[in-house]
Design a protein around this motif. Structure first.
Motif, PDB file in Angstrom:
ATOM      1  N   LYS A 101      58.686  68.246  61.157  1.00  0.00           N
ATOM      2  CA  LYS A 101      57.246  68.696  62.232  1.00  0.00           C
ATOM      3  C   LYS A 101      56.920  67.977  62.623  1.00  0.00           C
ATOM      4  CE  LYS A 101      53.971  71.783  60.982  1.00  0.00           C
ATOM      5  NZ  LYS A 101      53.183  72.346  60.286  1.00  0.00           N
ATOM      6  N   LEU A 102      56.402  67.889  63.874  1.00  0.00           N
ATOM      7  CA  LEU A 102      54.957  66.675  64.235  1.00  0.00           C
ATOM      8  C   LEU A 102      53.841  66.760  63.988  1.00  0.00           C
ATOM      9  CD1 LEU A 102      57.302  65.155  67.818  1.00  0.00           C
ATOM     10  CD2 LEU A 102      57.282  64.863  65.530  1.00  0.00           C
ATOM     11  N   VAL A 103      52.741  66.146  63.646  1.00  0.00           N
ATOM     12  CA  VAL A 103      52.044  66.507  63.129  1.00  0.00           C
ATOM     13  C   VAL A 103      50.375  65.743  63.935  1.00  0.00           C
ATOM     14  CG1 VAL A 103      51.606  68.637  60.915  1.00  0.00           C
ATOM     15  CG2 VAL A 103      51.723  65.936  60.983  1.00  0.00           C
ATOM     16  N   PRO A 104      49.641  65.680  64.594  1.00  0.00           N
ATOM     17  CA  PRO A 104      48.864  64.588  64.831  1.00  0.00           C
ATOM     18  C   PRO A 104      48.683  63.485  63.899  1.00  0.00           C
ATOM     19  CG  PRO A 104      47.406  66.250  64.968  1.00  0.00           C
ATOM     20  CD  PRO A 104      49.196  67.110  64.265  1.00  0.00           C
ATOM     21  N   PHE A 105      49.007  63.264  62.634  1.00  0.00           N
ATOM     22  CA  PHE A 105      48.867  61.894  61.851  1.00  0.00           C
ATOM     23  C   PHE A 105      50.256  61.734  61.101  1.00  0.00           C
ATOM     24  CE2 PHE A 105      47.983  66.544  59.622  1.00  0.00           C
ATOM     25  CZ  PHE A 105      49.085  65.947  58.520  1.00  0.00           C
ATOM     26  N   GLY A 106      50.705  62.417  61.582  1.00  0.00           N
ATOM     27  CA  GLY A 106      52.479  61.994  61.223  1.00  0.00           C
ATOM     28  C   GLY A 106      53.521  62.556  60.944  1.00  0.00           C
ATOM     29  N   ILE A 107      54.500  62.696  60.794  1.00  0.00           N
ATOM     30  CA  ILE A 107      55.560  63.616  60.883  1.00  0.00           C
ATOM     31  C   ILE A 107      56.434  64.045  59.626  1.00  0.00           C
ATOM     32  CG2 ILE A 107      56.514  62.450  62.940  1.00  0.00           C
ATOM     33  CD1 ILE A 107      59.053  61.397  61.470  1.00  0.00           C
ATOM     34  N   THR A 125      56.109  53.514  63.177  1.00  0.00           N
ATOM     35  CA  THR A 125      56.739  52.629  64.052  1.00  0.00           C
ATOM     36  C   THR A 125      56.181  51.230  63.774  1.00  0.00           C
ATOM     37  OG1 THR A 125      55.053  52.523  65.368  1.00  0.00           O
ATOM     38  CG2 THR A 125      58.034  54.270  65.598  1.00  0.00           C
ATOM     39  N   SER A 126      56.767  49.899  64.098  1.00  0.00           N
ATOM     40  CA  SER A 126      55.625  48.891  63.749  1.00  0.00           C
ATOM     41  C   SER A 126      54.605  49.146  65.014  1.00  0.00           C
ATOM     42  CB  SER A 126      56.420  47.748  63.751  1.00  0.00           C
ATOM     43  OG  SER A 126      57.197  48.127  65.156  1.00  0.00           O
ATOM     44  N   THR A 127      54.544  49.935  65.682  1.00  0.00           N
ATOM     45  CA  THR A 127      53.149  49.250  66.754  1.00  0.00           C
ATOM     46  C   THR A 127      52.645  50.733  66.179  1.00  0.00           C
ATOM     47  OG1 THR A 127      55.255  48.457  68.915  1.00  0.00           O
ATOM     48  CG2 THR A 127      53.024  49.517  69.297  1.00  0.00           C
ATOM     49  N   PRO A 128      51.196  50.459  66.029  1.00  0.00           N
ATOM     50  CA  PRO A 128      50.799  51.302  65.669  1.00  0.00           C
ATOM     51  C   PRO A 128      50.009  52.373  66.516  1.00  0.00           C
ATOM     52  CG  PRO A 128      49.708  49.400  65.326  1.00  0.00           C
ATOM     53  CD  PRO A 128      50.645  48.611  65.605  1.00  0.00           C
ATOM     54  N   ALA A 129      50.012  52.176  67.582  1.00  0.00           N
ATOM     55  CA  ALA A 129      48.787  53.238  68.640  1.00  0.00           C
ATOM     56  C   ALA A 129      49.669  53.813  69.513  1.00  0.00           C
ATOM     57  CB  ALA A 129      48.500  51.845  69.585  1.00  0.00           C
ATOM     58  N   GLN A 130      51.345  54.033  68.293  1.00  0.00           N
ATOM     59  CA  GLN A 130      52.462  55.483  68.861  1.00  0.00           C
ATOM     60  C   GLN A 130      51.116  56.664  68.645  1.00  0.00           C
ATOM     61  OE1 GLN A 130      54.818  54.849  71.111  1.00  0.00           O
ATOM     62  NE2 GLN A 130      54.605  52.928  70.876  1.00  0.00           N
ATOM     63  N   THR A 131      52.203  58.072  68.721  1.00  0.00           N
ATOM     64  CA  THR A 131      51.866  58.943  68.978  1.00  0.00           C
ATOM     65  C   THR A 131      53.123  59.439  68.266  1.00  0.00           C
ATOM     66  OG1 THR A 131      51.999  60.745  71.251  1.00  0.00           O
ATOM     67  CG2 THR A 131      50.092  59.507  69.652  1.00  0.00           C
ATOM     68  N   PRO A 132      53.297  61.087  67.719  1.00  0.00           N
ATOM     69  CA  PRO A 132      54.461  61.305  66.780  1.00  0.00           C
ATOM     70  C   PRO A 132      55.475  61.420  68.149  1.00  0.00           C
ATOM     71  CG  PRO A 132      52.891  62.160  65.598  1.00  0.00           C
ATOM     72  CD  PRO A 132      52.289  61.324  66.073  1.00  0.00           C
ATOM     73  N   PRO A 133      55.261  62.380  68.556  1.00  0.00           N
ATOM     74  CA  PRO A 133      55.840  62.641  70.000  1.00  0.00           C
ATOM     75  C   PRO A 133      56.754  61.399  71.014  1.00  0.00           C
ATOM     76  CG  PRO A 133      54.095  63.956  69.755  1.00  0.00           C
ATOM     77  CD  PRO A 133      53.644  62.908  69.182  1.00  0.00           C
ATOM     78  N   ASP A 134      55.978  60.740  71.504  1.00  0.00           N
ATOM     79  CA  ASP A 134      56.452  59.462  71.757  1.00  0.00           C
ATOM     80  C   ASP A 134      57.097  58.359  71.103  1.00  0.00           C
ATOM     81  OD1 ASP A 134      53.659  59.204  73.339  1.00  0.00           O
ATOM     82  OD2 ASP A 134      52.370  58.142  72.219  1.00  0.00           O
ATOM     83  N   VAL A 135      57.229  59.278  69.719  1.00  0.00           N
ATOM     84  CA  VAL A 135      58.813  58.040  68.943  1.00  0.00           C
ATOM     85  C   VAL A 135      60.046  58.860  68.135  1.00  0.00           C
ATOM     86  CG1 VAL A 135      58.896  56.474  67.023  1.00  0.00           C
ATOM     87  CG2 VAL A 135      56.390  56.830  67.777  1.00  0.00           C
ATOM     88  N   VAL A 136      59.859  59.926  68.076  1.00  0.00           N
ATOM     89  CA  VAL A 136      60.020  61.372  67.605  1.00  0.00           C
ATOM     90  C   VAL A 136      60.041  62.344  67.876  1.00  0.00           C
ATOM     91  CG1 VAL A 136      61.603  59.765  65.555  1.00  0.00           C
ATOM     92  CG2 VAL A 136      59.552  61.707  64.899  1.00  0.00           C
TER      93      VAL A 136
END
Length: 168
Positions: A101-107, A125-136
């Protein structure tokens, strides 16, 4: 321990006709199991666990004087899988799992059968400005590190960032 038969299913739980229910002049022998008390696992509907006509053995929780029924728990008769999992894992341990599940505060990541943990946005991620869908995406396999095990609240905190920054 009380035994009975599932007689009706609703979106909020199931009614059980008890073999030896609490005495009540209007509704003798009626029990109710809320959805969360059906299983330790997260379920969508009561039919994921029981069916009308099925025999069940439950723990008595309390008598609900407002609804005039015994409140019951099916999950209390089964070992808590989270506690068993927590016995075999330690903070700092690497685990592999699937994003559920992806949620605004994490996964949320399933790391064992029926066991999910939260990877907070700052640990994604090591880049803090990401949103979950950008990463996984849901269904992705990920490696995580256990950061906190909260037995009382049955919560597992994980870090994907720490898993990738450590030497393999």
């Amino acid at each position: 321990m009380l035994s009975g038969t599932v007689t009706a299913m609703e979106r909020f739980g199931v009614f059980v006709t008890l073999d030896d229910g609490p005495d009540h002049p209007v509704f003798p022998g009626v029990g109710f199991i809320t959805i969360p008390e059906l299983s330790w696992r997260r379920i969508e509907a009561a039919s994921d666990v029981v069916q009308v006509g099925q025999r069940v053995s439950c723990e008595f929780l309390q008598f609900d004087t407002w609804n005039l029924e015994a409140r019951l728990s099916l999950r209390a008769t089964q070992p808590d899988p989270f506690q068993t999992f927590a016995d075999g894992v330690a903070v700092g341990q690497k685990l592999h799992g699937q994003v559920t599940k992806l949620v605004p505060f994490g996964i949320f990541v399933q790391v064992a059968d029926g066991i999910e943990g939260l990877v907070h946005l700052g640990e994604l991620t090591s880049t803090p400005a990401q949103t979950p869908p950008d990463v996984v995406q849901v269904g992705d396999e990920v490696t995580v590190v256990v950061t906190t095990i909260d037995r009382e609240r049955r919560r597992l905190a994980l870090s994907r960032r720490r898993a990738s920054s450590e030497p393999q």
